[in-house]
Enzyme design. Sequence first.
Site, PDB file in Angstrom:
ATOM      1  N   ASP A 106      42.447 -13.371 -38.733  1.00 37.62           N
ATOM      2  CA  ASP A 106      43.299 -14.332 -38.056  1.00 37.62           C
ATOM      3  C   ASP A 106      42.508 -15.634 -37.856  1.00 37.62           C
ATOM      4  O   ASP A 106      42.000 -16.188 -38.821  1.00 37.62           O
ATOM      5  CB  ASP A 106      43.808 -13.723 -36.741  1.00 37.62           C
ATOM      6  CG  ASP A 106      44.850 -14.552 -36.032  1.00 37.62           C
ATOM      7  OD1 ASP A 106      46.017 -14.530 -36.440  1.00 37.62           O
ATOM      8  OD2 ASP A 106      44.485 -15.241 -35.051  1.00 37.62           O
TER       9      ASP A 106
ATOM     10  N   TYR B 204      44.486 -23.856 -31.381  1.00 45.57           N
ATOM     11  CA  TYR B 204      45.684 -24.469 -31.969  1.00 45.57           C
ATOM     12  C   TYR B 204      45.726 -25.972 -31.676  1.00 45.57           C
ATOM     13  O   TYR B 204      46.157 -26.766 -32.513  1.00 45.57           O
ATOM     14  CB  TYR B 204      46.937 -23.786 -31.423  1.00 45.57           C
ATOM     15  CG  TYR B 204      47.053 -22.340 -31.823  1.00 45.57           C
ATOM     16  CD1 TYR B 204      47.652 -21.976 -33.026  1.00 45.57           C
ATOM     17  CD2 TYR B 204      46.545 -21.330 -31.012  1.00 45.57           C
ATOM     18  CE1 TYR B 204      47.752 -20.647 -33.398  1.00 45.57           C
ATOM     19  CE2 TYR B 204      46.636 -20.000 -31.378  1.00 45.57           C
ATOM     20  CZ  TYR B 204      47.238 -19.660 -32.578  1.00 45.57           C
ATOM     21  OH  TYR B 204      47.319 -18.342 -32.944  1.00 45.57           O
TER      22      TYR B 204
ATOM     23  N   HIS C  79      49.886  -7.266 -39.214  1.00 45.78           N
ATOM     24  CA  HIS C  79      48.890  -8.326 -39.075  1.00 45.78           C
ATOM     25  C   HIS C  79      47.533  -7.824 -38.586  1.00 45.78           C
ATOM     26  O   HIS C  79      46.491  -8.244 -39.089  1.00 45.78           O
ATOM     27  CB  HIS C  79      49.413  -9.405 -38.124  1.00 45.78           C
ATOM     28  CG  HIS C  79      48.509 -10.595 -38.009  1.00 45.78           C
ATOM     29  ND1 HIS C  79      48.182 -11.392 -39.087  1.00 45.78           N
ATOM     30  CD2 HIS C  79      47.834 -11.120 -36.945  1.00 45.78           C
ATOM     31  CE1 HIS C  79      47.366 -12.371 -38.700  1.00 45.78           C
ATOM     32  NE2 HIS C  79      47.146 -12.218 -37.414  1.00 45.78           N
TER      33      HIS C  79
END
Length: 320
Positions: free
Chosen positions: A101, A231, A294
Site C-alpha cells: 500500500d 495523502y 488488498h
Amino acid sequence: MSEISHRRIRTNGIWMHVAEKGKGPLVLLIHGFPQLWSSWLHQIHHLADHGYRVVAPDMRGYGDTDSPPDAASYAVFHLVADLVGLLDQLGEEQAFVVGHDWGAQVAWHLCLLRPDRVRALVNLGVPYRARAPDSPPVESITKMLGEGCYISQFQEPGRAEASFARHDCLTVLKKFLLIGAPENLTAPPGVEIIDFLEAPSSLPPWITEEELRYSAGMFEKTGFTGALNYYRAMNLTWELMAPWQGTKITTPTKFILGDKDLGFRSFGTEHYVKGEEFKSLVPNLEVVVIDGHHFIQQESAARVTQEISTFFGTKLSSSL
C-alpha cells in the site's frame, strides 16, 4: 507478539519505532494505511526463522514513531530519508525490502532515489506508475472519481479527523481494512467516506479481534493525522519528483497483487500490471496475481511469504 524485540531509533530527525527478529541478511517490511508494524507478523516470524534479520518499523506518523504535524513533512523525500537513516543506524548497507500500500509507494521511491541501498524488492498492491508531467495526482483522481473519493476528502486538514471522531477507532479500522468493492472508494455527494463505508458484521479468518484492538489502541493514542498526511503530501511529492521524470527502477522486483484487490479493477490497474508500460518502467520485474483482496500479506499470508522467501532466496544465491 512474543520473541519480537522493540526499540526506538533516531533517524532523519524523528524517533522511529521498530520491531525486530532474527539474524542474517536484512529484510525491511514497510506497512501502509491504516496499519502498523504488526500487519507483518506472519512474515516477521517466518523470515526470521529462515535466516533473515527482519525489521518492521512503524512508519512516520504511525504507532510509536514520531508524528510531525505538518503535512509537508510527509513528502516522499522525508519518508525515504527515514528508511535510509534507519539502515545507517542498523549498520546495514543494503536491505531486501517489502512494501504494501503506501509502504509500496515509499519502497518504489527508495529504489528510485537510493537504489544502492536495496538488494531486491517485493511490493504488494500498488504498482509503480510514471509521473504525469502536467497533472497533479489529487486533481487527476478527483476528476476521475469525484469529490467523494476518499483521497479527495482526505486533503482538507481536520476534515477526515472530524468525521473519524464520530466513530471509535476500532470501527474506523474495520471499515477501511475490510472494505469490499471498488465502488466503495467514493462516497455520494455530501457524505463522508467513513460514514458511507459499512462496518462488517463479522471478521474474516485472516484477522482477529485482538489484532484489531491492538491497532485501534495505538490510533486512539496518536489519532489519524499522521496517516492522513501521506495523502495530503501527494501533490507536493509530485512537484518535488519532477527531476526524476521518466526514470526507471532497475532494482530486481517482484510485484504481487490480489485479484480481488479493490484497486485491481480501478484506475486501470488490471490492464496496467499485465501490460508493457509497467515492465518498461521496472525492467527487472516479475508480476504475480494471486487470489486475495488488498491486505494480502495477512489474508494470503502463507502464499505471500512463500513468494517473498523464494524471490529473496534466489537473489541471495545469485550473489554468492
